[in-house]
Design a protein around this motif. Structure first.
Motif, PDB file in Angstrom:
ATOM      1  N   ARG A  44       1.049  -1.443  -0.247  1.00  0.00           N
ATOM      2  CA  ARG A  44      -0.226  -0.126   0.002  1.00  0.00           C
ATOM      3  C   ARG A  44       0.525   1.140  -0.098  1.00  0.00           C
ATOM      4  O   ARG A  44       0.664   2.166  -0.684  1.00  0.00           O
ATOM      5  CB  ARG A  44      -1.295   0.091   0.960  1.00  0.00           C
ATOM      6  N   LEU A  45       2.002   1.362   0.763  1.00  0.00           N
ATOM      7  CA  LEU A  45       2.614   2.087   0.475  1.00  0.00           C
ATOM      8  C   LEU A  45       3.586   2.390  -0.495  1.00  0.00           C
ATOM      9  O   LEU A  45       3.296   4.109  -0.856  1.00  0.00           O
ATOM     10  CB  LEU A  45       4.063   2.243   1.820  1.00  0.00           C
ATOM     11  N   LEU A  46       4.395   1.631  -1.096  1.00  0.00           N
ATOM     12  CA  LEU A  46       3.935   1.864  -2.980  1.00  0.00           C
ATOM     13  C   LEU A  46       3.024   1.390  -4.207  1.00  0.00           C
ATOM     14  O   LEU A  46       3.668   2.348  -5.016  1.00  0.00           O
ATOM     15  CB  LEU A  46       4.979   0.337  -3.029  1.00  0.00           C
ATOM     16  N   GLY A  47       1.992   1.672  -3.935  1.00  0.00           N
ATOM     17  CA  GLY A  47       0.732   2.771  -4.552  1.00  0.00           C
ATOM     18  C   GLY A  47       1.020   1.531  -6.096  1.00  0.00           C
ATOM     19  O   GLY A  47       0.649   1.599  -6.215  1.00  0.00           O
ATOM     20  N   VAL A  48       1.289   0.087  -4.638  1.00  0.00           N
ATOM     21  CA  VAL A  48       0.650  -0.831  -5.657  1.00  0.00           C
ATOM     22  C   VAL A  48      -0.083  -2.396  -5.809  1.00  0.00           C
ATOM     23  O   VAL A  48      -0.971  -2.430  -4.326  1.00  0.00           O
ATOM     24  CB  VAL A  48       2.737  -1.645  -6.287  1.00  0.00           C
ATOM     25  N   ALA A  49      -0.886  -3.196  -6.623  1.00  0.00           N
ATOM     26  CA  ALA A  49      -2.271  -3.950  -6.306  1.00  0.00           C
ATOM     27  C   ALA A  49      -0.854  -5.058  -5.665  1.00  0.00           C
ATOM     28  O   ALA A  49       0.113  -5.249  -6.180  1.00  0.00           O
ATOM     29  CB  ALA A  49      -2.697  -4.558  -7.380  1.00  0.00           C
ATOM     30  N   ALA A  50      -1.370  -5.634  -4.434  1.00  0.00           N
ATOM     31  CA  ALA A  50       0.110  -6.332  -3.762  1.00  0.00           C
ATOM     32  C   ALA A  50      -0.439  -7.876  -4.676  1.00  0.00           C
ATOM     33  O   ALA A  50       0.654  -8.848  -5.582  1.00  0.00           O
ATOM     34  CB  ALA A  50      -1.047  -7.104  -2.138  1.00  0.00           C
ATOM     35  N   GLY A  51      -1.239  -8.036  -5.652  1.00  0.00           N
ATOM     36  CA  GLY A  51      -1.500  -9.737  -6.386  1.00  0.00           C
ATOM     37  C   GLY A  51      -0.708  -9.322  -7.463  1.00  0.00           C
ATOM     38  O   GLY A  51      -0.082 -10.658  -8.478  1.00  0.00           O
ATOM     39  N   ASP A  52       0.055  -7.989  -7.667  1.00  0.00           N
ATOM     40  CA  ASP A  52       1.023  -7.213  -9.446  1.00  0.00           C
ATOM     41  C   ASP A  52       2.541  -7.024  -9.007  1.00  0.00           C
ATOM     42  O   ASP A  52       3.073  -7.626 -10.105  1.00  0.00           O
ATOM     43  CB  ASP A  52       0.179  -6.444  -9.650  1.00  0.00           C
TER      44      ASP A  52
END
Length: 531
Positions: free
Chosen positions: A232-240
């Motif tokens: 979430r900090l990196l702004g990425v979807a965990a599955g991606d």
């Protein structure tokens, strides 16, 4: 038994039972970028690194020039690959859009999917915030302004103090956060990609460990943390995108967190998060069920951090084989680490077996690889090794051809199977870019994968892959320091190697092969630095 056991079984048997999707063909025209791209983010150039001509001197901590040098020599672009060789992409390389650039760190397929982020806190040279290392520009992209190191520490959990030492996680104010954008590898390797990227992370961390050691600095990666919170900090979807490691840094002159202002604890709902998003080049991004499942199975949580002695149950077995054959002491490498990283490359069919490898150089490669560990908080510094090392000898001075087991404690070899191994090596190799019989020797590291998973859970699969990747990076660096050719390959029949080495009654898993030898003299190459 978790899904990682299933995935490990499929990886080991993929040479005989192809993994799904069996009819997959990469769409090279729609491939992703070779690095993440944030078009609206400010890029800050990094300063010049310490010159390689000067011998490194011990440093009390990292500085911006030292960090710049470590990033440049590990993941930065250091030269263009245009030598004539036997890999299948040779015809495309002269075209700039298909150019392949050399880097100090090895990567499966040369894809380099690891994204390096710097969570910069107080006491450093830059405004506190979150930065992404852009290897093609050798610069830092500012993704977020503001101190987020408190969030990183909280994600690491209270047990992070288990990695006490230089750069201890509990007190650091500077962190490197390593993530993997799966599509950068999966577009080519689909379900196999998770196995490959796990090794990529270990290779990169080992490059940093070798580089930092020149200055008396330590690299201690943390593997167990709240991965979803860092995503979430990196702004990425965990599955991606998976967050694979956090590396705390000791910074010169910076106070530790305990000496600085307290960071208020807060829940995930109020956490800061990156707004600058990576822009995908591919028009179509595919999702692979196996990749999704192994990601979900191995997602890390700080509360799941294993006990310091948990991995003792997965230790490597004692060396087996005939009476020990002594090896000469390993000589000091003639080239420094920085120079070796700049000269590291894969030999791709250039091996030439008429000149045997010197026994001392062979001994150095064995000793360095056997001494390599990933070095996470789950591994005791004085604990037993996780890897065993075998060697198929073709052309090494003073050694009869055959398969051997290496005993690192005694620095000896034990014969496992006599006779020239060339026919077996070539028969069980799937690609056409190497003649394995021409290599002086083929080294094979093994890990008791299922025992690691039983000991520390499914996240242990990332530990297994990174450990083998670290060994591969040590191998490349040692070979380059002695001026030897080297190559690492994953395209072989793993089960056949277990059978050949007599490992079928154990849980030892051969996960890659490492080729060492002399290259043909005067190879055709392009001097990119003079063009």
């Amino acid at each position: 038994m978790g899904y990682a056991h299933v995935y490990a079984h499929e990886i080991m048997h993929r040479g005989r039972v192809p993994m799904e999707p069996v009819d997959f063909v990469p769409d090279w025209a729609d491939r992703p970028r070779k690095a993440k791209f944030h078009p609206d983010a400010e890029t800050i150039p990094l300063p010049a690194a310490p010159p390689h001509a000067l011998p490194p001197r011990p440093a009390p901590g990292f500085t911006l020039p030292l960090l710049s040098g470590m990033l440049q020599d590990s993941y930065g672009l250091t030269g263009r690959r245009l030598a004539v060789q036997a890999n299948t992409d040779l015809a495309a390389l002269p075209h700039y859009t298909h150019a392949n650039w050399s880097r100090g760190t090895a990567s499966g397929g040369g894809l380099y999917p690891v994204a390096v982020h710097w969570a910069a806190g107080p006491g450093g040279p830059l405004t506190p915030g979150l930065y992404h290392y852009a290897p093609h520009q050798h610069g830092l992209r500012r993704l977020l302004t503001g101190d987020v190191t408190g969030q990183v520490r909280e994600a690491l959990g209270h047990g992070a103090s288990a990695v006490e030492g230089a750069g201890a996680a509990a007190g650091a104010t500077q962190y490197l956060v390593l993530s993997v954008k799966y599509w950068q590898n999966a577009f080519k390797y689909n379900s196999f990609s998770f196995h490959a990227v796990s090794m990529d992370v270990g290779a990169l961390v080992q490059t940093w460990r070798l580089w930092a050691a020149q200055y008396g600095l330590r690299i201690d990666p943390v593997l167990w943390f709240d991965e979803e919170r860092l995503a979430r900090l990196l702004g990425v979807a965990a599955g991606d995108e998976g967050v694979f490691a956090v590396v705390p840094l000791t910074w010169e002159g910076a106070p530790t967190h305990a000496e600085g202002a307290p960071v208020p604890a807060h829940g995930g709902a109020t956490d800061a998060a990156v707004r600058h998003q990576d822009v995908e080049r591919s028009r179509r991004v595919l999702v692979f069920e196996t990749l999704q499942r192994i990601h979900e199975a191995t997602v890390g949580r700080a509360a799941d951090r294993p006990a310091p002695d948990a991995l003792d149950a997965a230790a490597a077995f004692p060396p087996r084989g005939a009476d020990p054959l002594p090896l000469p002491p390993p000589p000091a490498p003639p080239a420094a680490t920085g120079r070796a990283l700049r000269e590291r490359r894969s030999s791709f069919g250039r091996f030439e077996g008429s000149r045997p490898v010197a026994a001392e150089q062979f001994a150095a490669a064995l000793a360095d690889c056997a001494a390599t560990a990933y070095g996470t908080e789950a591994e005791r510094p004085d604990g037993p090794p996780l890897t065993s090392l075998y060697a198929f000898v073709n052309h090494v001075e003073g050694l009869a051809p055959g398969a051997y087991a290496y005993d690192p404690a005694a620095h000896t070899l034990r014969l496992v199977k006599p006779g020239p191994p060339g026919p077996f090596l070539q028969r069980t190799y799937f690609l056409s870019n190497y003649n394995l019989e021409q290599a002086g020797a083929v080294l094979v590291p093994t890990v008791r994968t299922t025992a690691v998973l039983d000991a520390v859970g499914d996240r242990g699969y990332r530990l297994v892959g990174a450990t083998i990747g670290a060994v591969a990076q040590t191998f490349y660096t040692t070979a380059a320091s002695f001026g030897l050719g080297a190559g690492v390959a994953l395209g072989f029949d793993n089960i056949a190697y277990r059978e050949e080495l007599g490992l079928t009654e154990t849980d030892e898993a051969p996960l890659l092969i490492m080729l060492l030898g002399h290259e043909r003299p005067r190879p055709a190459d392009f001097r990119h630095e003079t063009a």
